[in-house]
Design an enzyme around this catalytic site. Structure first.
Site, short mmCIF file in Angstrom:
data_model
loop_
_atom_site.label_atom_id
_atom_site.label_comp_id
_atom_site.label_asym_id
_atom_site.label_seq_id
_atom_site.Cartn_x
_atom_site.Cartn_y
_atom_site.Cartn_z
N TYR A 140 14.98 4.27 -12.32
CA TYR A 140 13.76 3.46 -12.49
C TYR A 140 13.91 2.54 -13.71
CZ TYR A 140 9.24 2.25 -14.47
OH TYR A 140 8.21 1.57 -15.05
N ASN A 199 2.78 13.43 -12.84
CA ASN A 199 3.90 13.57 -13.79
C ASN A 199 3.44 13.21 -15.19
OD1 ASN A 199 6.04 14.10 -11.92
ND2 ASN A 199 5.75 11.99 -11.21
N LYS A 253 14.32 -1.87 -14.49
CA LYS A 253 13.61 -2.73 -15.44
C LYS A 253 14.60 -3.52 -16.28
CE LYS A 253 9.47 -1.47 -14.24
NZ LYS A 253 8.70 -2.36 -13.35
N LYS A 286 7.72 3.47 -9.41
CA LYS A 286 7.66 3.69 -10.87
C LYS A 286 7.84 5.13 -11.33
CE LYS A 286 2.75 4.63 -11.17
NZ LYS A 286 1.57 4.60 -11.98
N ASP A 292 13.03 13.24 -22.03
CA ASP A 292 11.95 12.81 -22.94
C ASP A 292 12.49 12.52 -24.34
OD1 ASP A 292 9.90 12.94 -21.16
OD2 ASP A 292 8.95 14.73 -21.99
N LEU A 341 0.81 -1.22 0.00
CA LEU A 341 0.00 0.00 0.00
C LEU A 341 0.85 1.27 0.00
CD1 LEU A 341 -2.92 -1.08 2.41
CD2 LEU A 341 -2.81 -1.29 -0.08
N TYR A 376 5.40 -2.59 -21.39
CA TYR A 376 4.23 -1.72 -21.58
C TYR A 376 4.67 -0.43 -22.22
CZ TYR A 376 2.72 -4.36 -17.35
OH TYR A 376 2.45 -5.31 -16.41
N ARG A 410 3.57 9.23 -28.33
CA ARG A 410 3.65 8.01 -27.52
C ARG A 410 2.56 7.05 -27.96
NH1 ARG A 410 7.39 10.52 -26.44
NH2 ARG A 410 8.35 11.04 -24.44
N SER A 462 8.93 -2.33 -19.28
CA SER A 462 8.53 -1.03 -19.82
C SER A 462 9.25 -0.77 -21.13
CB SER A 462 8.91 0.04 -18.80
OG SER A 462 8.89 1.32 -19.38
N THR A 488 10.72 1.68 -21.68
CA THR A 488 11.93 2.42 -21.30
C THR A 488 13.20 1.58 -21.52
OG1 THR A 488 12.82 3.84 -19.57
CG2 THR A 488 11.91 1.78 -18.84
P1 NAD Z 1 1.21 1.53 -9.14
O1 NAD Z 1 2.15 2.33 -8.31
O2 NAD Z 1 -0.19 2.00 -9.26
O3 NAD Z 1 1.20 0.02 -8.65
C1 NAD Z 1 2.32 -0.61 -8.07
C2 NAD Z 1 1.87 -1.20 -6.75
O4 NAD Z 1 2.98 -1.87 -6.12
C3 NAD Z 1 1.37 -0.16 -5.75
O5 NAD Z 1 0.08 -0.55 -5.31
C4 NAD Z 1 2.39 -0.20 -4.60
O6 NAD Z 1 1.78 0.05 -3.35
C5 NAD Z 1 2.94 -1.61 -4.73
N1 NAD Z 1 4.31 -1.80 -4.24
C6 NAD Z 1 5.43 -1.08 -4.52
N2 NAD Z 1 6.51 -1.62 -3.91
C7 NAD Z 1 6.06 -2.71 -3.22
C8 NAD Z 1 6.68 -3.69 -2.40
N3 NAD Z 1 7.99 -3.63 -2.11
N4 NAD Z 1 5.92 -4.67 -1.86
C9 NAD Z 1 4.58 -4.72 -2.11
N5 NAD Z 1 3.95 -3.84 -2.88
C10 NAD Z 1 4.68 -2.85 -3.43
O7 NAD Z 1 1.88 1.39 -10.59
P2 NAD Z 1 1.27 0.83 -11.94
O8 NAD Z 1 1.17 1.97 -12.89
O9 NAD Z 1 0.09 -0.03 -11.68
O10 NAD Z 1 2.50 -0.05 -12.44
C11 NAD Z 1 2.58 -1.44 -12.18
C12 NAD Z 1 3.89 -1.95 -12.73
O11 NAD Z 1 3.97 -1.65 -14.12
C13 NAD Z 1 5.13 -1.31 -12.10
O12 NAD Z 1 6.14 -2.29 -11.96
C14 NAD Z 1 5.54 -0.28 -13.11
O13 NAD Z 1 6.92 0.02 -13.06
C15 NAD Z 1 5.17 -0.97 -14.42
N6 NAD Z 1 4.97 -0.03 -15.54
C16 NAD Z 1 4.06 0.99 -15.40
C17 NAD Z 1 3.90 1.92 -16.43
C18 NAD Z 1 2.93 3.07 -16.29
O14 NAD Z 1 3.06 4.03 -17.05
N7 NAD Z 1 1.98 3.04 -15.36
C19 NAD Z 1 4.65 1.79 -17.61
C20 NAD Z 1 5.54 0.72 -17.73
C21 NAD Z 1 5.68 -0.19 -16.67
N1 UFG Z 2 3.70 15.59 -21.26
C1 UFG Z 2 3.39 16.93 -21.32
N2 UFG Z 2 2.92 17.53 -20.19
C2 UFG Z 2 2.76 16.86 -19.01
C3 UFG Z 2 3.09 15.49 -18.97
C4 UFG Z 2 3.57 14.88 -20.11
O1 UFG Z 2 3.54 17.57 -22.36
O2 UFG Z 2 2.34 17.48 -18.01
C5 UFG Z 2 4.18 14.91 -22.48
C6 UFG Z 2 5.59 14.33 -22.38
O3 UFG Z 2 6.55 15.31 -22.69
C7 UFG Z 2 5.51 13.17 -23.37
C8 UFG Z 2 4.05 12.70 -23.27
O4 UFG Z 2 3.34 13.80 -22.72
O5 UFG Z 2 5.74 13.65 -24.67
C9 UFG Z 2 3.85 11.49 -22.37
O6 UFG Z 2 4.45 11.73 -21.10
P1 UFG Z 2 4.17 10.78 -19.84
O7 UFG Z 2 4.88 11.38 -18.68
O8 UFG Z 2 2.71 10.54 -19.71
O9 UFG Z 2 4.82 9.40 -20.27
P2 UFG Z 2 6.33 9.03 -20.67
O10 UFG Z 2 6.27 8.51 -22.07
O11 UFG Z 2 7.25 10.12 -20.39
O12 UFG Z 2 6.67 7.87 -19.62
C10 UFG Z 2 5.90 6.67 -19.52
C11 UFG Z 2 5.95 6.16 -18.08
C12 UFG Z 2 7.34 5.69 -17.73
C13 UFG Z 2 7.84 4.71 -18.75
C14 UFG Z 2 7.72 5.26 -20.14
C15 UFG Z 2 8.07 4.16 -21.13
O13 UFG Z 2 5.57 7.17 -17.18
O14 UFG Z 2 7.30 5.02 -16.49
O15 UFG Z 2 6.38 5.70 -20.39
O16 UFG Z 2 7.65 4.40 -22.38
F1 UFG Z 2 9.14 4.43 -18.51
#
Ligand code: NAD
Ligand code: UFG
Length: 336
Positions: free
Chosen positions: A149, A198, A153, A84, A295, A33, A177, A231, A124, A126
């Site tokens: 971060y 963010n 990965k 993340k 970026d 949590l 993803y 994206r 990811s 990334t």
């Molecule tokens: P999120 O933060 O909503 O979910 C992650 C969950 O993990 C949270 O509920 C957090 O409380 C829990 N957590 C973190 N560390 C923990 C630990 N040590 N033990 C137990 N629970 C723990 O994030 P999300 O967007 O649902 O992402 C899920 C996964 O997907 C992450 O690994 C993230 O890096 C990966 N991912 C997310 C994105 C994105 O843009 N959301 C993109 C690429 C990869």
């Molecule tokens: N952007 C804006 N204004 C904002 C936020 C974002 O213009 O307030 C733009 C960024 O510059 C980018 C696009 O919107 O061009 C997407 O930005 P995000 O922050 O939503 O996503 P990112 O592609 O930067 O990053 C996401 C995840 C990372 C992951 C990455 C992998 O947040 O965890 O994708 O592709 F690593």
């Protein structure tokens, strides 16, 4: 079949638990949590009619994590748990390396000890670093990431590759993803970031409900048609379905597999603003700002492999995602 879902109360994890339950799986959630709320468990029950088993535990705490393996007979694991936030990871690298790596190593040790042979890992886009071309293919090289971060990965992918080489019984899916957005159509589950978001979509939805004044578009001089960053935005419900398809694949004993989960289609920031306005009827004011450090101009996936081998492809559109994200934000103006 019982699936352990680490990070299962988070944004993508909770949606995946819903899809697992809808497809007849039992889900056991472990989450500390740190970035989600226990109320999510009740919301999953409201949507599915089934309350998943929930353990509040830290995957970095081996003894607490082992209790779950002692109590539950697990068939496969989906490992979402992790920190993340790219920017935060630059300021707190040690927290990111220790949380993301120790949790994964503990999980792999426990899986070995308790005879669990299947793991899906949340990787990811990334890991591709700065794209040399788009779309990105699974065969493109994994680069050293530009932030801690992303580096976790890259490292965890490597750990899973080595673990599969050493243990022929182990099956691991690395799911890369692209940009998950949207929410459950009920408005009960969605992205619930702490503080000022963010990421683009939660920022836009907070502008839409008046919590934030206007969107800051980071750069309009990229070599893209309208100059803003492109994206591959994937609806979180589609992404969740990709995990169910991957679990089925792992049961065929494939060893290590890698899939891009995206839509194959790029959307610019300004196209996203327009799509949001079209889907919701809400005007999104914005200003053009300088580019955000780290970026890239353009990033989208080729997803043919996932379609060919998993029978999965994204079905929902960016308009669907805008509508669902806005619905969630309106119903939960201060998060879950
Ligand atoms: P999120 O933060 O909503 O979910 C992650 C969950 O993990 C949270 O509920 C957090 O409380 C829990 N957590 C973190 N560390 C923990 C630990 N040590 N033990 C137990 N629970 C723990 O994030 P999300 O967007 O649902 O992402 C899920 C996964 O997907 C992450 O690994 C993230 O890096 C990966 N991912 C997310 C994105 C994105 O843009 N959301 C993109 C690429 C990869
Ligand atoms: N952007 C804006 N204004 C904002 C936020 C974002 O213009 O307030 C733009 C960024 O510059 C980018 C696009 O919107 O061009 C997407 O930005 P995000 O922050 O939503 O996503 P990112 O592609 O930067 O990053 C996401 C995840 C990372 C992951 C990455 C992998 O947040 O965890 O994708 O592709 F690593």
């Amino acid at each position: 079949m019982r699936i352990l879902v680490t990070g299962g109360t988070g944004f993508i994890g909770s949606e995946t638990v819903v899809e697992l339950i809808k497809n007849g799986y039992e889900a056991v959630i472990v989450d500390n949590l740190s970035n989600s709320k226990e109320a999510v468990v009740d919301r999953i029950e409201t949507i599915t009619g089934v309350k998943p088993v929930f353990y509040q535990a830290d995957c970095c705490d081996y003894a607490a994590f082992e209790e779950v393996f002692k109590k539950e007979k697990i068939d496969a694991v989906i490992h979402f748990a992790g920190l993340k936030a790219v920017g935060e990871s630059v300021h707190k690298p040690v927290e990111y390396y220790s949380n993301n790596l120790i949790s994964t190593c503990n999980l792999l040790k426990l899986m070995k000890k308790y005879g669990v042979h299947n793991i899906v890992f949340s990787s990811s886009a990334t890991v591709y670093g700065v794209p040399k071309h788009v779309p990105l293919y699974e065969t493109d090289p994994v680069e050293s990431a530009t932030n801690p971060y992303g580096e976790t990965k890259v490292m965890i992918e490597r750990i899973l590759e080595d673990a599969c080489k050493a243990d022929k019984e182990l099956n691991a899916a690395l799911l890369r993803y692209f940009n998950p957005i949207g929410a459950h159509p009920s408005g009960l589950l969605g992205e619930d970031p702490n503080g000022i978001p963010n990421n683009l979509m939660p920022y836009i939805t907070q502008v839409a409900i008046g919590k934030l004044d206007h969107l800051r578009v980071y750069g309009d001089t990229y070599p893209t048609p309208d100059g803003t960053g492109i994206r591959d935005y994937i609806h979180v419900v589609d992404l969740a379905k990709g995990h169910v398809a991957t679990i089925k694949k792992l049961l065929s004993n494939p060893g290590l597999v890698v899939y891009n989960l995206g839509t194959g289609k790029g959307t610019s920031v300004l196209e996203m603003v327009k799509a949001f306005e079209e889907a919701t009827g809400v005007h999104i004011p914005y200003t053009i700002e300088g580019i955000r450090a780290g970026d890239v101009a353009e990033n989208y996936a080729n997803c043919d492999k996932a379609y060919k081998e998993l029978g999965w492809k994204a079905e929902l559109t960016v308009l669907d995602a805008c509508r669902d994200a806005y619905n969630f934000q309106k119903k939960n103006p201060n998060g879950i």
